[in-house]
Design a protein around this motif. Structure first.
Motif, mmCIF file in Angstrom:
data_model
loop_
_atom_site.group_PDB
_atom_site.id
_atom_site.type_symbol
_atom_site.label_atom_id
_atom_site.label_comp_id
_atom_site.label_asym_id
_atom_site.label_seq_id
_atom_site.Cartn_x
_atom_site.Cartn_y
_atom_site.Cartn_z
ATOM 1 N N THR A 39 30.085 44.291 13.301
ATOM 2 C CA THR A 39 30.387 42.962 12.788
ATOM 3 C C THR A 39 29.137 42.372 12.135
ATOM 4 O OG1 THR A 39 31.495 40.871 13.335
ATOM 5 C CG2 THR A 39 29.897 41.723 14.946
ATOM 6 N N GLY A 40 29.206 41.117 11.759
ATOM 7 C CA GLY A 40 28.075 40.450 11.126
ATOM 8 C C GLY A 40 28.290 40.253 9.634
ATOM 9 N N LYS A 41 27.445 39.421 9.031
ATOM 10 C CA LYS A 41 27.576 39.073 7.616
ATOM 11 C C LYS A 41 26.916 40.085 6.685
ATOM 12 C CE LYS A 41 27.964 34.112 8.461
ATOM 13 N NZ LYS A 41 27.391 32.772 8.216
ATOM 14 N N GLY A 42 26.121 40.986 7.245
ATOM 15 C CA GLY A 42 25.413 41.952 6.422
ATOM 16 C C GLY A 42 26.283 43.111 5.974
ATOM 17 N N LYS A 43 25.857 43.758 4.898
ATOM 18 C CA LYS A 43 26.561 44.918 4.365
ATOM 19 C C LYS A 43 26.348 46.129 5.276
ATOM 20 C CE LYS A 43 26.336 48.095 0.454
ATOM 21 N NZ LYS A 43 27.625 48.646 0.834
ATOM 22 N N GLY A 44 27.337 47.007 5.348
ATOM 23 C CA GLY A 44 27.146 48.274 6.048
ATOM 24 C C GLY A 44 28.054 48.517 7.233
ATOM 25 N N ARG A 167 33.512 41.273 9.687
ATOM 26 C CA ARG A 167 32.687 40.146 10.133
ATOM 27 C C ARG A 167 33.485 39.224 11.049
ATOM 28 N NH1 ARG A 167 30.573 36.921 5.129
ATOM 29 N NH2 ARG A 167 29.866 39.002 4.556
ATOM 30 N N ASN A 168 32.765 38.370 11.762
ATOM 31 C CA ASN A 168 33.370 37.363 12.646
ATOM 32 C C ASN A 168 34.213 37.971 13.758
ATOM 33 O OD1 ASN A 168 33.605 35.784 9.601
ATOM 34 N ND2 ASN A 168 32.454 34.809 11.250
ATOM 35 N N ALA A 169 33.703 39.000 14.418
ATOM 36 C CA ALA A 169 34.423 39.592 15.551
ATOM 37 C C ALA A 169 34.662 38.528 16.617
ATOM 38 C CB ALA A 169 33.631 40.744 16.139
ATOM 39 N N LYS A 170 35.848 38.522 17.161
ATOM 40 C CA LYS A 170 36.201 37.549 18.199
ATOM 41 C C LYS A 170 35.423 37.829 19.486
ATOM 42 C CE LYS A 170 39.581 35.275 16.066
ATOM 43 N NZ LYS A 170 39.589 33.825 15.867
ATOM 44 N N ASP A 171 35.087 36.766 20.203
ATOM 45 C CA ASP A 171 34.351 36.903 21.461
ATOM 46 C C ASP A 171 35.091 37.793 22.448
ATOM 47 O OD1 ASP A 171 32.330 35.274 20.515
ATOM 48 O OD2 ASP A 171 33.107 33.458 21.481
ATOM 49 N N GLU A 172 36.412 37.668 22.464
ATOM 50 C CA GLU A 172 37.213 38.459 23.410
ATOM 51 C C GLU A 172 37.098 39.952 23.120
ATOM 52 O OE1 GLU A 172 39.241 34.409 23.003
ATOM 53 O OE2 GLU A 172 38.157 35.823 21.711
ATOM 54 N N LEU A 173 36.966 40.306 21.846
ATOM 55 C CA LEU A 173 36.804 41.705 21.464
ATOM 56 C C LEU A 173 35.399 42.194 21.827
ATOM 57 C CD1 LEU A 173 37.841 44.265 20.078
ATOM 58 C CD2 LEU A 173 37.158 43.262 17.891
ATOM 59 N N ILE A 174 34.413 41.379 21.555
ATOM 60 C CA ILE A 174 33.038 41.729 21.905
ATOM 61 C C ILE A 174 32.918 41.949 23.402
ATOM 62 C CG2 ILE A 174 30.686 40.796 22.018
ATOM 63 C CD1 ILE A 174 31.239 39.476 19.291
ATOM 64 N N LEU A 179 30.067 49.068 22.702
ATOM 65 C CA LEU A 179 28.935 49.040 21.772
ATOM 66 C C LEU A 179 29.256 48.046 20.663
ATOM 67 C CD1 LEU A 179 26.288 50.195 20.531
ATOM 68 C CD2 LEU A 179 27.689 52.011 19.510
ATOM 69 N N VAL A 180 28.380 47.085 20.460
ATOM 70 C CA VAL A 180 28.562 46.082 19.407
ATOM 71 C C VAL A 180 27.289 46.039 18.564
ATOM 72 C CG1 VAL A 180 29.029 43.670 18.844
ATOM 73 C CG2 VAL A 180 30.072 44.704 20.884
ATOM 74 N N THR A 181 27.451 46.197 17.261
ATOM 75 C CA THR A 181 26.321 46.103 16.339
ATOM 76 C C THR A 181 26.605 44.992 15.341
ATOM 77 O OG1 THR A 181 25.822 48.464 16.529
ATOM 78 C CG2 THR A 181 24.949 47.304 14.605
ATOM 79 N N GLU A 182 25.636 44.095 15.180
ATOM 80 C CA GLU A 182 25.769 43.015 14.207
ATOM 81 C C GLU A 182 24.870 43.299 13.013
ATOM 82 O OE1 GLU A 182 25.829 38.162 13.946
ATOM 83 O OE2 GLU A 182 24.752 39.099 15.590
ATOM 84 N N HIS A 188 20.557 40.779 -0.618
ATOM 85 C CA HIS A 188 21.714 41.468 -1.198
ATOM 86 C C HIS A 188 21.664 41.341 -2.716
ATOM 87 C CE1 HIS A 188 25.687 43.011 -1.911
ATOM 88 N NE2 HIS A 188 25.984 43.056 -0.624
ATOM 89 N N HIS A 189 21.850 42.453 -3.392
ATOM 90 C CA HIS A 189 21.787 42.474 -4.854
ATOM 91 C C HIS A 189 22.863 41.612 -5.515
ATOM 92 C CE1 HIS A 189 24.246 45.866 -3.380
ATOM 93 N NE2 HIS A 189 25.047 45.567 -4.379
#
Length: 202
Positions: A39-44, A167-174, A179-182, A188-189
């Protein structure tokens, strides 16, 4: 300090590091399928998930993929995965981004169809790994009941790996994930006026 002394110091330091790591690894004995969230706002997020898919294929595993949003896009990863029909099933079931179609009922129907396919893949013992690409987008817009999704993922077969992206993974899912990676965007180009690039974004 001479080069010989530096080499000796380095060798001793690495020896201690290896001993400490071996001690830690000896305590890791459990083996199970993981619930992984990118999750997270970053690319990848999807890129990393497809990297895991390719790694799984290299290990002879069978993988199911459901793309909840990017169904109308032609992507490089889909073209590659099509070359492994015996190992991977890819379902591009999205109707495009919500801001493109602006039809909530269409989005709801597409999300439900994709989720039903996802549940079938998760339950099917023939698959070792299931990627639910951009599922978090559907949950963010309430296109699927959060409780149903969380319950299904929480009670997945114990040996099955499931990867969820978006992006915006729900707290319940986290909370239930192993394993959670943000992904964090630093630069960003796109913000400099550079459009999506073949081989990078698709």
């Amino acid at each position: 300090m001479t080069e010989a002394e530096r080499d000796a110091y380095h060798a001793e330091k690495m020896k201690k590091k290896k001993a400490a790591r071996d001690k830690i690894l000896s305590t890791k004995t459990e083996e199970k399928g993981l619930l992984i969230v990118h999750t997270g706002k970053g690319k990848g997020k999807s890129t990393a998930a497809f990297g895991m898919v390719f790694r799984a294929l290299g290990n002879g595993m069978r993988v199911g993929v459901v793309q909840f949003v990017k169904g109308v896009w032609n992507t490089g990863e889909r073209d590659v995965l099509d070359k492994f029909p015996d190992q991977v099933t890819i379902n591009a079931m999205g109707e495009g981004f919500t801001w493109d179609v602006a039809d909530r009922q269409r989005d709801l129907a597409a999300a439900r169809k994709a989720w039903d396919q996802a549940k079938a893949l998760i339950a099917d013992s023939a698959y070792d790994m299931v990627l639910l690409d951009e599922l978090n987008i559907c949950l963010r817009y309430d296109y699927l009941p959060l409780e149903e999704v969380v319950e299904t993922l929480h009670s997945k077969p114990v040996e099955k790996h499931v990867i969820v992206t978006g992006r915006n993974a729900k707290d319940e899912l986290i909370e239930i994930a192993d394993l959670v990676t943000e992904m964090t965007e630093i630069k960003h180009h796109f913000r400099a006026g550079v459009k999506a690039q073949k081989g990078i974004e698709f």
